[in-house]
Design a protein around this motif. Structure first.
Motif, mmCIF file in Angstrom:
data_model
loop_
_atom_site.group_PDB
_atom_site.id
_atom_site.type_symbol
_atom_site.label_atom_id
_atom_site.label_comp_id
_atom_site.label_asym_id
_atom_site.label_seq_id
_atom_site.Cartn_x
_atom_site.Cartn_y
_atom_site.Cartn_z
ATOM 1 N N ARG A 95 35.842 82.509 23.034
ATOM 2 C CA ARG A 95 35.309 81.156 23.263
ATOM 3 C C ARG A 95 36.416 80.165 23.627
ATOM 4 O O ARG A 95 36.239 79.350 24.531
ATOM 5 C CB ARG A 95 34.562 80.662 22.023
ATOM 6 C CG ARG A 95 33.342 81.460 21.647
ATOM 7 C CD ARG A 95 32.238 81.219 22.592
ATOM 8 N NE ARG A 95 31.773 79.852 22.412
ATOM 9 C CZ ARG A 95 30.652 79.378 22.875
ATOM 10 N NH1 ARG A 95 29.870 80.155 23.558
ATOM 11 N NH2 ARG A 95 30.300 78.134 22.672
ATOM 12 N N LEU A 96 37.536 80.217 22.917
ATOM 13 C CA LEU A 96 38.632 79.288 23.212
ATOM 14 C C LEU A 96 39.225 79.533 24.598
ATOM 15 O O LEU A 96 39.474 78.594 25.359
ATOM 16 C CB LEU A 96 39.727 79.397 22.150
ATOM 17 C CG LEU A 96 39.400 78.774 20.801
ATOM 18 C CD1 LEU A 96 40.486 79.105 19.790
ATOM 19 C CD2 LEU A 96 39.242 77.282 20.938
ATOM 20 N N THR A 97 39.435 80.803 24.931
ATOM 21 C CA THR A 97 39.980 81.123 26.248
ATOM 22 C C THR A 97 38.976 80.794 27.348
ATOM 23 O O THR A 97 39.348 80.296 28.406
ATOM 24 C CB THR A 97 40.382 82.602 26.320
ATOM 25 O OG1 THR A 97 41.231 82.905 25.220
ATOM 26 C CG2 THR A 97 41.093 82.918 27.612
ATOM 27 N N LEU A 101 39.504 78.291 30.562
ATOM 28 C CA LEU A 101 39.443 78.808 31.926
ATOM 29 C C LEU A 101 38.188 78.415 32.686
ATOM 30 O O LEU A 101 38.056 78.757 33.857
ATOM 31 C CB LEU A 101 39.519 80.339 31.899
ATOM 32 C CG LEU A 101 40.814 80.963 31.424
ATOM 33 C CD1 LEU A 101 40.657 82.473 31.359
ATOM 34 C CD2 LEU A 101 41.949 80.584 32.344
ATOM 35 N N SER A 102 37.270 77.716 32.063
ATOM 36 C CA SER A 102 35.960 77.491 32.675
ATOM 37 C C SER A 102 36.023 76.723 33.988
ATOM 38 O O SER A 102 35.235 76.975 34.892
ATOM 39 C CB SER A 102 35.043 76.770 31.689
ATOM 40 O OG SER A 102 35.570 75.495 31.406
ATOM 41 N N SER A 104 38.779 76.508 36.062
ATOM 42 C CA SER A 104 39.775 76.981 37.011
ATOM 43 C C SER A 104 39.378 78.256 37.756
ATOM 44 O O SER A 104 39.963 78.560 38.781
ATOM 45 C CB SER A 104 41.110 77.209 36.294
ATOM 46 O OG SER A 104 40.946 78.192 35.291
ATOM 47 N N LEU A 105 38.403 79.014 37.244
ATOM 48 C CA LEU A 105 38.015 80.288 37.861
ATOM 49 C C LEU A 105 36.511 80.368 38.038
ATOM 50 O O LEU A 105 35.758 79.561 37.505
ATOM 51 C CB LEU A 105 38.456 81.463 36.975
ATOM 52 C CG LEU A 105 39.939 81.736 36.843
ATOM 53 C CD1 LEU A 105 40.178 82.785 35.777
ATOM 54 C CD2 LEU A 105 40.508 82.210 38.156
ATOM 55 N N ASP A 106 36.105 81.408 38.770
ATOM 56 C CA ASP A 106 34.690 81.741 38.862
ATOM 57 C C ASP A 106 34.174 82.045 37.452
ATOM 58 O O ASP A 106 34.902 82.578 36.615
ATOM 59 C CB ASP A 106 34.532 82.957 39.775
ATOM 60 C CG ASP A 106 33.100 83.401 39.922
ATOM 61 O OD1 ASP A 106 32.224 82.516 40.027
ATOM 62 O OD2 ASP A 106 32.858 84.625 39.930
ATOM 63 N N THR A 107 32.926 81.756 37.188
ATOM 64 C CA THR A 107 32.367 81.899 35.837
ATOM 65 C C THR A 107 32.453 83.332 35.329
ATOM 66 O O THR A 107 32.819 83.568 34.175
ATOM 67 C CB THR A 107 30.905 81.433 35.819
ATOM 68 O OG1 THR A 107 30.841 80.110 36.349
ATOM 69 C CG2 THR A 107 30.346 81.447 34.421
ATOM 70 N N ASP A 108 32.125 84.310 36.188
ATOM 71 C CA ASP A 108 32.165 85.712 35.764
ATOM 72 C C ASP A 108 33.579 86.156 35.413
ATOM 73 O O ASP A 108 33.807 86.828 34.405
ATOM 74 C CB ASP A 108 31.595 86.618 36.854
ATOM 75 C CG ASP A 108 30.118 86.386 37.085
ATOM 76 O OD1 ASP A 108 29.453 85.863 36.155
ATOM 77 O OD2 ASP A 108 29.627 86.723 38.177
ATOM 78 N N TRP A 109 34.543 85.768 36.248
ATOM 79 C CA TRP A 109 35.918 86.161 35.979
ATOM 80 C C TRP A 109 36.494 85.430 34.769
ATOM 81 O O TRP A 109 37.264 86.011 33.997
ATOM 82 C CB TRP A 109 36.803 85.942 37.203
ATOM 83 C CG TRP A 109 36.622 87.038 38.197
ATOM 84 C CD1 TRP A 109 35.969 86.974 39.379
ATOM 85 C CD2 TRP A 109 37.074 88.387 38.052
ATOM 86 N NE1 TRP A 109 35.991 88.200 39.993
ATOM 87 C CE2 TRP A 109 36.668 89.092 39.195
ATOM 88 C CE3 TRP A 109 37.777 89.076 37.080
ATOM 89 C CZ2 TRP A 109 36.943 90.432 39.393
ATOM 90 C CZ3 TRP A 109 38.058 90.420 37.272
ATOM 91 C CH2 TRP A 109 37.640 91.089 38.425
ATOM 92 N N ALA A 110 36.133 84.186 34.590
ATOM 93 C CA ALA A 110 36.604 83.452 33.408
ATOM 94 C C ALA A 110 36.072 84.094 32.135
ATOM 95 O O ALA A 110 36.810 84.240 31.149
ATOM 96 C CB ALA A 110 36.172 81.989 33.493
ATOM 97 N N THR A 111 34.810 84.513 32.165
ATOM 98 C CA THR A 111 34.217 85.175 31.001
ATOM 99 C C THR A 111 34.883 86.524 30.737
ATOM 100 O O THR A 111 35.147 86.881 29.593
ATOM 101 C CB THR A 111 32.705 85.368 31.221
ATOM 102 O OG1 THR A 111 32.126 84.105 31.527
ATOM 103 C CG2 THR A 111 32.039 85.949 29.997
#
Length: 141
Positions: A95-97, A101-102, A104-111
């Protein structure tokens, strides 16, 4: 099957009988393999665009939780504190990471990257806690 067989199996999952020998913790080589496999599979699923139903983060989480359940079933020392810490750190680290990253990146890759961080922290906590020394048994006087 005996009358209390099911109850005995359920209680053995939570409490090992007295005098039962504890199993050795999962080896570092196996933990490293689990870590690499979970990250590789999660990354491959995300790269293939399979995040519609179950994404790479979900698969990584399932692999780590199955490892924690395996430690519980085999009766590793300090298995319950290790399981609790692994699940809490997996969730918290992800959750913190993910929050960082939410944007700065695409949602799938950030997750997926957030789950990889959570998996790394959870497996490190499991490896550490299951290797803590056992408290010496006290004798009644």
């Amino acid at each position: 099957m005996g009358k209390y067989t099911v109850a005995q199996h359920i209680t053995r999952f939570f409490w090992l009988p007295r005098g039962t020998e504890r199993h050795q913790p999962t080896s570092y080589a196996r933990l490293t393999g689990i870590w690499l496999a979970s990250i590789a599979v999660g990354t491959a699923v995300t790269a293939a665009g399979g995040a519609d139903e179950y994404g790479g983060a979900d698969i990584m989480t399932v692999i780590v939780v199955l490892n924690v359940i395996d430690d519980i079933i085999t009766g590793v020392r300090h298995r319950w504190p290790a399981a609790l810490a692994a699940v809490a750190l997996l969730y918290g680290g992800s959750r913190l990471t993910g929050a960082a990253l939410s944007d700065s990146l695409d949602t799938d890759w950030a997750t997926t990257i957030a789950a990889a961080v959570g998996v790394t922290i959870a497996l490190a906590a499991t490896a550490t806690l299951t290797r803590l020394p056992q408290r010496p048994a006290t004798t009644a006087r």
